[in-house]
Design a protein around this motif. Structure first.
Motif: not given
Lengths: 360, 374, 424
Positions: A258-259, A316, A318, A320
């Motif tokens: 996710t990260t 870390m 994101d 996306s």
């Protein structure tokens, strides 16, 4: 529910363990509400995902039907069909779903029925999400429920209303597979029913629906795996080992992420700690003593960022906002300044890096 | 396949490792949890053992999560063995190598035999086989027990090495009974050391101290004979904390004196690193609350529970004949266990929410729970 | 069927030894590499014998005293995985205790050979023979054989390794031997020499499955539903191929040792023109043959049929031998409570084997000799009488009768049992 069939499945795709209880509540409560409409239903936890692992994509389904025969057929499958809505509980899952080894990275909408809806919990725009979501050969709907992904733990439930907001949104995007009234009536038996009803309504109203035409979206590169027959498999339950210097390319693990760790190479003191503490062997030594990241296998646990002694050296960020899994050190090698610009841009795009928890 | 030259430093037994070997023999691409420290232990173990090694592993996370047909992360030869069979798989493998070399059926060379097991497979079901393996001085074998303090692969059930009071799938915290994990953690390395005088090397290590862990595996393999190494590895899934804290939680367990870094070579007991400094009084132990309050599995703990836990750890250090290692009290054990039969207190329980999976039993609002997007 | 041209008998010497000692002699001749033992009566005297031979330098092997049967079998399994010829064994509940390890040995396709000294299952603690213990692995991919004599025990141990280690089979093999009658009584046994044995059993080669640093593989990863069925089918194929391999090996046994059984799968005694047949496994064959001789002397056309290989089950042989017969009595030294006609395991298997036959003989189930109780010649004569009567009466389905048990066929206090009836 589409007209030609009397059974529909709600697919809840989520982050293993972190959202297991969330998916459990959604699927179970949907079925209970459907019972109030004299429909029949059940839930299916995809068995292959069990035992779930932190962050590794998993699925649970709510199957709702008008008659028992339609239900029975679906309840004997690992993945029920005629999925009228896929609930994506974390928007980085739109990059793909690799739930276990060997089967490859499957598109998030691979099992979405024609005319169905992909319901994503996200703050991102349809354009941003369509950057990842593969095109279909049929029309479908992209629905976005504004919100942060709700992460809990195995023993501690994150009670932030995402469960009921999602159920409200499901009612809306399916055009009443389960009516909002039934959901609210069902919530009456929950703790603080007024809050639940409000959350249901909020989800129902705030979800935004965007019709997506056939052929719109990212390129679909997924190739279903070919299964050898029993004469082709090696006897004695044997698998060849990984060649030394290589790694297991049949399970990439990046869809768990996710990260991702982003390294500020110019501040790296070459202490080797990130390399030493990575449980996934994802740091690759470079000639000058830096450590490049293998983003194909990194699952984004964040131990490296947490263990790095230099503040801000590993952050870390994101997942996306990143285009590809290409290692980034070569960018730094060719032009450190350009790399720093890229790094800063990505951090900004992601609305800042995840906070460091500090050292005990 | 060409086996690359082994660059593991050929150290004397009592020298410490200063350079980290760079090859991986347990590689990327395993279906373990984010922040799985047991996977890190596998990596360290394989790294330091090198290519002339055979590894057997019992059923558990390090079986099911690592090797799902038709793939594997192992570069070393690896074979599954049954949950209770770490010791017997090591004996069978080592015995076969020995006789085949003696008969000239395979080249005579040093081949490391490592059997790893979990706290459940090794500390509970397979304990008898570990005992048998550690008695048989004919064979060079290492038993590595990775202790993540539950049957993690089956979704976290209490093992004999689960800490007192921890919530697991079989020991939930209920509205009538706050604590249902009544057993104090089994001290397996000391149990094996004390009971097997012919075992050549016993060690307790932590995933948080990689060089020390690799040193212990290396020493075990170099001295040969039956040897045993146990590692303490935080499990983000079962202990319920943010995966990124895994490594620091392992370190914190040592800082609090819960995990003790020691080894025993040919009967000589030694402490290492932070533990050594604690023993010598150069460093004070941190309060166990720092450790407990960071984990969802202890979210239901009252202050009384934490005090009891602390008193037991203090006793380990202040009252045991071998501090932190072997319990032979110099004075009778003072405090009776908290029975935990009183209801979970609202102040600690937080908002309980019904769950479709029966896991959402509720818990306290504590630090570092859940995934790193929380 | 497989009697080939027999050469001059290979050099052998006669010894007076028990069935267990006979197996031990075979293990010495086979140069077995790793043996794991754990004590339980009656199989354990084979381990007593080999450990002494090792201590006396007559045999070069690693002998491991395990701490349980489960470990004993796991040790054998893992030794075999490295490429060592391995031997294990047990009896009764000991065999049960290691069941998990037995199952994985078969699913890993490892040619471990085991001796099962058949023993009653606890409770009650009993040492006498019952075949239920070995039967427990009948569905798991183990080759199963029941011997009748100490000589057959020695010969079949050689056969067992030859067949189990054959590339086309690669399945473990359990040799069953009646407790007491074979394990603890001494017979005249011809012991061959090592050279002829090594000519008969080639070295054990595991090939690309060998667990060694030069062959880096991962063995037995976790399978999901997309793979398990294919793996099972592979084991099934190995068991199907076993029939041809057994026939081939038995023929070769004749060639090398100049002796051996006529039929690899069954031992048929005076079956030619037989109208009535008694069947069984193990030492019951010895008395069975005596009973047949007496009945033949009295002018009755009776034969005895002993099943040797239980897995693979000799269906083709049974169909060929029994299709013309009027009546067959199946003597089970085991029980399968609640099964067809309340008979034993062998009865059920024989009934199933004959089902495709258009003309099936009348089949009469008997249970005898449980817990080691003797089965006498008179018992067998009695059974044959029953078979003849049942055939004459044309009774289709007969409730199993217990032979040699004290008390009536059915409990007079139990109306249901009487209604169900037995043969009168």
């Amino acid at each position: 529910m589409s007209d030609e069939t009397s059974v529909g499945a709600v697919d809840v795709t989520y982050r293993g363990i972190f959202q297991k209880n969330l998916a459990g509540v959604i699927t179970k409560e949907l079925v209970k509400a459907a019972r109030r409409e004299d429909k029949v239903g059940g839930t299916v936890q995809r068995y292959g995902d069990s035992p779930e692992r932190n962050g590794i994509p998993a699925k649970q389904f709510a199957v709702i039907a008008d008659d028992m025969d339609s239900l029975r057929v679906e309840m004997t499958k690992y993945e029920p069909e005629n999925v009228v809505v896929v609930c994506v509980m974390d928007d980085t899952l739109t990059k793909g779903v690799e739930s276990w080894a060997w089967y490859g990275v499957r598109p998030i909408n691979v099992n979405l029925a024609p005319g169905g809806t992909l319901l994503v919990v996200s703050h991102r725009s349809p354009e941003e999400l369509l950057h990842w979501i593969p095109r279909r050969t049929y029309d479908w709907t992209l629905a976005i429920l504004p919100g942060e992904p709700s992460f809990g733990g195995l023993w501690v439930y994150n009670d932030d209303g995402t469960d009921y907001r999602t159920m409200g949104a499901v009612s809306r995007v399916t055009g009443g597979l389960i009516s909002l009234d039934s959901l609210i009536a069902q919530a009456g038996s929950a703790k603080n029913p007024d809050l639940r009803a409000a959350q249901l309504r909020e989800g129902y109203e705030s979800v935004q629906m965007h019709p997506i035409a056939a052929g719109v979206g990212a390129q679909d590169t997924y190739v279903p795996v070919e299964m050898p027959d029993w004469t082709q498999m090696r006897e004695g339950l044997v698998v060849p080992a990984v060649e030394v210097g290589k790694n297991n390319t049949l399970f990439m693990k990046y869809t768990t992420r996710t990260t991702r760790p982003l390294v500020k190479f110019d501040t790296c003191v070459k202490c080797q700690i990130c390399y030493t503490v990575c449980p996934d062997e994802c740091f690759i030594p470079t000639p000058e003593g830096h450590y490049d990241v293998n983003y194909e296998h990194c699952c984004g646990c964040g131990i490296c960022a947490q263990s790095c002694p230099v503040s801000g050296c590993i952050e870390m960020v994101d997942e996306s906002v990143f285009e590809s899994n290409e290692p980034l050190h070569k960018v730094f090698e060719s032009d450190p300044a350009a790399y720093e610009d890229l790094r800063a841009e990505k951090v900004a795009q992601a609305g800042g890096a995840n906070p460091h928890y500090g050292i005990y | 396949m060409a086996i690359p030259e082994l660059v593991i430093p050929d150290l004397e037994i009592n020298r410490r490792l200063t350079v980290l070997p760079m090859q991986e023999y347990y590689t990327s691409g395993h279906r373990t949890c984010q922040g799985c420290e047991s996977a890190l232990v596998m990596r360290y173990m394989a790294k330091i053992a090198g290519p002339r090694t055979l590894v057997t592993g019992t059923t558990g996370c390090m079986y099911v999560a690592n090797t799902s047909y038709n793939s594997t992360p192992w570069a070393l030869p690896w074979a599954h063995t049954q949950l209770g069979s770490a010791g017997s798989s090591a004996i069978g493998t080592a015995a076969a190598l020995k006789v085949l070399m003696r008969k000239g059926k395979i080249p005579d060379e040093r081949i490391n035999v490592i059997a790893f097991c979990s706290d459940g497979g090794g500390g509970d079901m397979g304990l008898a086989t570990l005992s048998a393996a550690l008695q048989d001085t004919r064979y060079n074998l290492l038993i590595l027990l990775y202790d993540n303090e539950s049957y993690a692969n089956t979704d976290i059930q209490a093992s004999g090495m689960t800490p007192w009071g921890a919530v697991t799938s079989f020991t939930p915290s209920g509205t009538e009974q706050r604590i249902t994990q009544h057993r104090w953690k089994k001290n397996v390395p000391a149990l094996l050391m004390a009971g097997h005088p012919t075992g050549r090397y016993f060690a307790n290590a932590s995933s948080g101290f990689g060089m020390d862990l690799m040193d212990k595996v290396r020493i075990a393999l170099d001295v040969g004979g039956p040897t045993f190494v146990q590692t303490h590895d935080p499990c983000p899934k079962g202990w319920d904390f943010d995966p990124r804290m895994s490594h620091e939680l392992a370190i914190l367990a040592v800082e609090c004196g819960i995990t003790v870094l020691w080894d025993c070579l040919e009967g000589e007991l030694r402490y290492q690193g932070l533990t050594k400094q604690q023993v010598e009084g150069k460093v004070r132990r941190k309060p166990v609350a720092d450790y407990l309050r960071r984990q969802g599995r202890f979210a239901h703990f009252t202050d009384e529970d934490v005090d009891f836990f602390q008193s037991r750890i203090d006793e380990m250090w202040e009252d045991w004949i071998l501090p932190g290692v072997l319990r032979v009290n110099q004075t009778p054990f003072g405090r009776l266990p908290v029975d935990g039969s009183s209801p979970r207190q609202a102040g600690h329980a937080g908002a309980a929410v019904a769950s479709g999976n029966g896991n959402g039993s509720g818990g306290a609002q504590i630090e570092a729970v859940g995934g790193n997007r929380a | 069927m497989t009697t080939t041209q027999e050469t001059a008998p290979a050099p052998e010497r006669e010894e007076i030894i028990t069935g267990c000692d006979a197996v031990a002699q075979a293990l010495r001749l086979l140069d077995v590499d790793v043996l794991a033992g754990y004590p339980i009566r009656p199989y354990d005297s084979v381990m007593t014998a080999v450990s002494k031979m090792i201590a006396d330098g007559q045999m070069d092997a690693e002998f491991i005293v395990a701490e349980s049967e489960h470990s004993q079998f796991e040790i054998g399994k893992h030794a075999s995985l490295v490429g060592a010829r391995a031997f294990i064994g047990s009896s009764g509940v000991g065999w049960m205790y290691g069941m998990e390890a037995l199952v994985v040995t078969a699913s890993l396709r490892l040619p471990v050979v085991a001796l099962v000294g058949n023993r009653a299952l606890d409770d009650p603690g009993a040492f006498g023979v019952e075949h239920n213990d070995a039967m427990m692995v009948r569905d798991t991919g183990w080759l199963l054989y029941w011997v009748e004599s100490a000589q057959e025990a020695l010969d079949t141990t050689l056969l067992a390794y030859r067949v189990a280690e054959d590339k086309r089979v690669m399945l473990p093999c359990a040799l069953s031997m009646d407790g007491a009658f074979l394990t603890h009584s001494q017979h005249m046994v011809r012991v061959p020499v090592a050279d002829t044995v090594s000519a008969f059993v080639p070295p054990y080669e595991l090939g690309d499955r060998r667990f060694h640093p030069d062959n880096p593989v991962s063995i037995a990863p976790q399978f999901n539903e997309d793979w398990v069925m294919e793996a099972r089918r592979q084991s099934d194929a190995g068991m199907r191929r076993a029939r041809a391999v057994i026939a081939e090996a038995t023929a070769d046994f004749h060639r090398v040792f100049g002796r051996g059984p006529a039929d690899p799968f069954v031992d048929s005694y005076r079956m030619e023109d037989a109208e009535y047949v008694l069947m069984g496994m193990g030492t019951v064959g010895m008395v069975g043959k005596v009973a047949v001789d007496r009945m033949r002397a009295a002018g009755k056309k009776v034969g005895f049929l002993r099943v040797k290989w239980f897995r693979p089950f000799p269906q083709p042989e049974l169909r060929a031998l029994l299709r013309g017969v009027k009546g067959v009595g199946v003597v089970d030294r085991d029980y399968s409570f609640g099964s067809n006609s309340h008979g034993g395991v062998l009865y059920t298997e024989v009934a199933a084997a004959l089902y495709p036959e258009p003309r099936r003989p009348v089949l009469v189930p008997f249970i005898a000799g449980l817990g080691g109780r003797e089965v006498s010649v008179d018992n067998l004569l009695e059974m044959e009488e029953t078979v003849e009567r049942a055939t004459a009466d044309g009774v289709a389905d007969l409730t199993c009768q217990w032979i040699g048990v004290r008390g009536p066929d059915s409990d007079p206090r139990d109306v249901a049992a009487t209604a169900e009836g037995g043969v009168r």
